[in-house]
Design a protein around this motif. Structure first.
Motif, PDB file in Angstrom:
ATOM      1  N   TYR A 151       0.816  -1.220   0.000  1.00 33.34           N
ATOM      2  CA  TYR A 151       0.000   0.000   0.000  1.00 33.34           C
ATOM      3  C   TYR A 151       0.849   1.268   0.000  1.00 33.34           C
ATOM      4  O   TYR A 151       0.540   2.235  -0.715  1.00 33.34           O
ATOM      5  CB  TYR A 151      -0.911  -0.015   1.227  1.00 33.34           C
ATOM      6  N   LEU A 152       1.898   1.279   0.809  1.00 38.35           N
ATOM      7  CA  LEU A 152       2.626   2.522   1.059  1.00 38.35           C
ATOM      8  C   LEU A 152       3.207   3.158  -0.210  1.00 38.35           C
ATOM      9  O   LEU A 152       3.054   4.376  -0.400  1.00 38.35           O
ATOM     10  CB  LEU A 152       3.730   2.280   2.091  1.00 38.35           C
ATOM     11  N   PRO A 153       3.882   2.413  -1.105  1.00 40.48           N
ATOM     12  CA  PRO A 153       4.414   3.066  -2.316  1.00 40.48           C
ATOM     13  C   PRO A 153       3.324   3.670  -3.199  1.00 40.48           C
ATOM     14  O   PRO A 153       3.542   4.723  -3.817  1.00 40.48           O
ATOM     15  CB  PRO A 153       5.140   1.934  -3.038  1.00 40.48           C
ATOM     16  N   ILE A 154       2.168   3.016  -3.241  1.00 41.14           N
ATOM     17  CA  ILE A 154       1.068   3.550  -4.057  1.00 41.14           C
ATOM     18  C   ILE A 154       0.588   4.866  -3.461  1.00 41.14           C
ATOM     19  O   ILE A 154       0.367   5.854  -4.187  1.00 41.14           O
ATOM     20  CB  ILE A 154      -0.105   2.547  -4.109  1.00 41.14           C
ATOM     21  N   TRP A 155       0.431   4.895  -2.143  1.00 40.42           N
ATOM     22  CA  TRP A 155       0.009   6.124  -1.486  1.00 40.42           C
ATOM     23  C   TRP A 155       1.035   7.231  -1.659  1.00 40.42           C
ATOM     24  O   TRP A 155       0.677   8.379  -1.959  1.00 40.42           O
ATOM     25  CB  TRP A 155      -0.262   5.891   0.000  1.00 40.42           C
ATOM     26  N   LYS A 156       2.318   6.917  -1.486  1.00 41.81           N
ATOM     27  CA  LYS A 156       3.356   7.944  -1.576  1.00 41.81           C
ATOM     28  C   LYS A 156       3.406   8.545  -2.985  1.00 41.81           C
ATOM     29  O   LYS A 156       3.625   9.758  -3.148  1.00 41.81           O
ATOM     30  CB  LYS A 156       4.713   7.367  -1.190  1.00 41.81           C
ATOM     31  N   ALA A 157       3.201   7.719  -3.991  1.00 41.70           N
ATOM     32  CA  ALA A 157       3.159   8.237  -5.360  1.00 41.70           C
ATOM     33  C   ALA A 157       1.970   9.179  -5.533  1.00 41.70           C
ATOM     34  O   ALA A 157       2.077  10.241  -6.164  1.00 41.70           O
ATOM     35  CB  ALA A 157       3.077   7.081  -6.359  1.00 41.70           C
ATOM     36  N   TYR A 158       0.833   8.801  -4.965  1.00 39.67           N
ATOM     37  CA  TYR A 158      -0.355   9.656  -5.012  1.00 39.67           C
ATOM     38  C   TYR A 158      -0.111  10.945  -4.243  1.00 39.67           C
ATOM     39  O   TYR A 158      -0.460  12.040  -4.705  1.00 39.67           O
ATOM     40  CB  TYR A 158      -1.535   8.885  -4.427  1.00 39.67           C
ATOM     41  N   LEU A 159       0.505  10.824  -3.067  1.00 42.57           N
ATOM     42  CA  LEU A 159       0.811  11.998  -2.250  1.00 42.57           C
ATOM     43  C   LEU A 159       1.755  12.944  -2.968  1.00 42.57           C
ATOM     44  O   LEU A 159       1.579  14.169  -2.932  1.00 42.57           O
ATOM     45  CB  LEU A 159       1.420  11.555  -0.916  1.00 42.57           C
ATOM     46  N   ASN A 160       2.749  12.405  -3.639  1.00 40.57           N
ATOM     47  CA  ASN A 160       3.678  13.251  -4.408  1.00 40.57           C
ATOM     48  C   ASN A 160       2.943  13.998  -5.508  1.00 40.57           C
ATOM     49  O   ASN A 160       3.256  15.157  -5.806  1.00 40.57           O
ATOM     50  CB  ASN A 160       4.794  12.400  -5.003  1.00 40.57           C
ATOM     51  N   GLY A 161       1.943  13.331  -6.105  1.00 36.17           N
ATOM     52  CA  GLY A 161       1.144  14.003  -7.130  1.00 36.17           C
ATOM     53  C   GLY A 161       0.358  15.158  -6.552  1.00 36.17           C
ATOM     54  O   GLY A 161       0.218  16.211  -7.186  1.00 36.17           O
ATOM     55  N   ILE A 162      -0.146  14.992  -5.326  1.00 35.78           N
ATOM     56  CA  ILE A 162      -0.848  16.087  -4.656  1.00 35.78           C
ATOM     57  C   ILE A 162       0.116  17.230  -4.380  1.00 35.78           C
ATOM     58  O   ILE A 162      -0.176  18.403  -4.647  1.00 35.78           O
ATOM     59  CB  ILE A 162      -1.477  15.595  -3.331  1.00 35.78           C
ATOM     60  N   THR A 163       1.275  16.891  -3.855  1.00 39.80           N
ATOM     61  CA  THR A 163       2.272  17.902  -3.494  1.00 39.80           C
ATOM     62  C   THR A 163       2.753  18.680  -4.715  1.00 39.80           C
ATOM     63  O   THR A 163       2.938  19.900  -4.670  1.00 39.80           O
ATOM     64  CB  THR A 163       3.474  17.237  -2.793  1.00 39.80           C
ATOM     65  N   GLU A 164       2.939  17.965  -5.822  1.00 36.25           N
ATOM     66  CA  GLU A 164       3.449  18.595  -7.032  1.00 36.25           C
ATOM     67  C   GLU A 164       2.360  19.241  -7.872  1.00 36.25           C
ATOM     68  O   GLU A 164       2.644  19.910  -8.872  1.00 36.25           O
ATOM     69  CB  GLU A 164       4.192  17.554  -7.871  1.00 36.25           C
TER      70      GLU A 164
END
Length: 215
Positions: A63-76
């Motif tokens: 789960y964590l890598p999928i969330w972090k990729a999504y979170l990076n998209g929010i941040t960027e």
């Protein structure tokens, strides 16, 4: 608990106490969940309760890598969300600690029990979920009635094949959601924030409001 109160206060719980959820509490929730509406009464939903530490960690690691990729998209700025910064922060905490929740309930559904009537419309097919997600909401409401929190996530469905192997899910079943379950560390919300009915209900046509905005 009165039904409307349960509906208005069953928010996404992202902070859980470590206390285990008793089997009898889960049984009551699953017993209520199965009465959710479903096409043709096919009853396609099956559940897997994951409480083993190693399996929970394996799911959390997926789960964590999928969330972090999504979170990076929010941040960027490449992923548009309307969530408040605190909500995103809470979701990040949830992802970081998913392996520690008392139970992760994996929602499976038999493909031959779904009847998607929208798969040829040239857009995302969603109708099949009508035979799945009402039962999931019933499950969450029944947990809330017993003082147990829940968080429904579909991100982990991206790793369906690896989840299938980990939990020995037959090929004829899909994964439709994962529900973190446990006693909440924080109080349940007194009131969830949602758009007012004046903004979301039309009369006869999409753009004609059914209810007038209060002066």
């Amino acid at each position: 608990m009165e039904l409307t109160e349960a509906m208005r206060t069953t928010g996404t719980c992202r902070y859980f106490r470590p206390d285990p959820v008793p089997d009898d509490v889960l049984r009551v929730a699953f017993d209520a969940a199965r009465f959710g509406p479903q096409g043709g009464n096919r009853q396609p939903v099956r559940w897997i309760v994951v409480r083993d530490g190693a399996r929970k960690k394996a799911l959390a690691d997926l789960y964590l890598p999928i969330w972090k990729a999504y979170l990076n998209g929010i941040t960027e700025g490449s992923v548009a969300v309307s969530a408040l910064p605190t909500t995103v922060q809470d979701a990040d905490h949830f992802a970081e600690h998913l392996g520690e929740v008392p139970a992760i309930v994996v929602v499976c559904a038999a493909l031959d029990g779904l009847h998607p009537t929208d798969h040829e419309l040239g857009r995302l097919s969603v109708v099949g979920g009508a035979s799945i997600y009402p039962t999931v909401q019933n499950f969450c409401l029944a947990l809330r009635d017993q003082g147990v929190g829940s968080a429904v996530t579909t991100l982990l469905c991206f790793e369906e094949q690896r989840v299938r192997e980990l939990l020995e899910i037959p090929d004829e079943y899909i994964t439709a959601a994962h529900v973190a379950v446990g006693f909440p560390e924080r109080p349940f919300p007194r009131k969830l924030t949602r758009d007012p009915v004046e903004q979301i209900v039309g009369s006869e046509t999409f753009g004609q409001p059914l209810f007038a905005v209060a002066p």
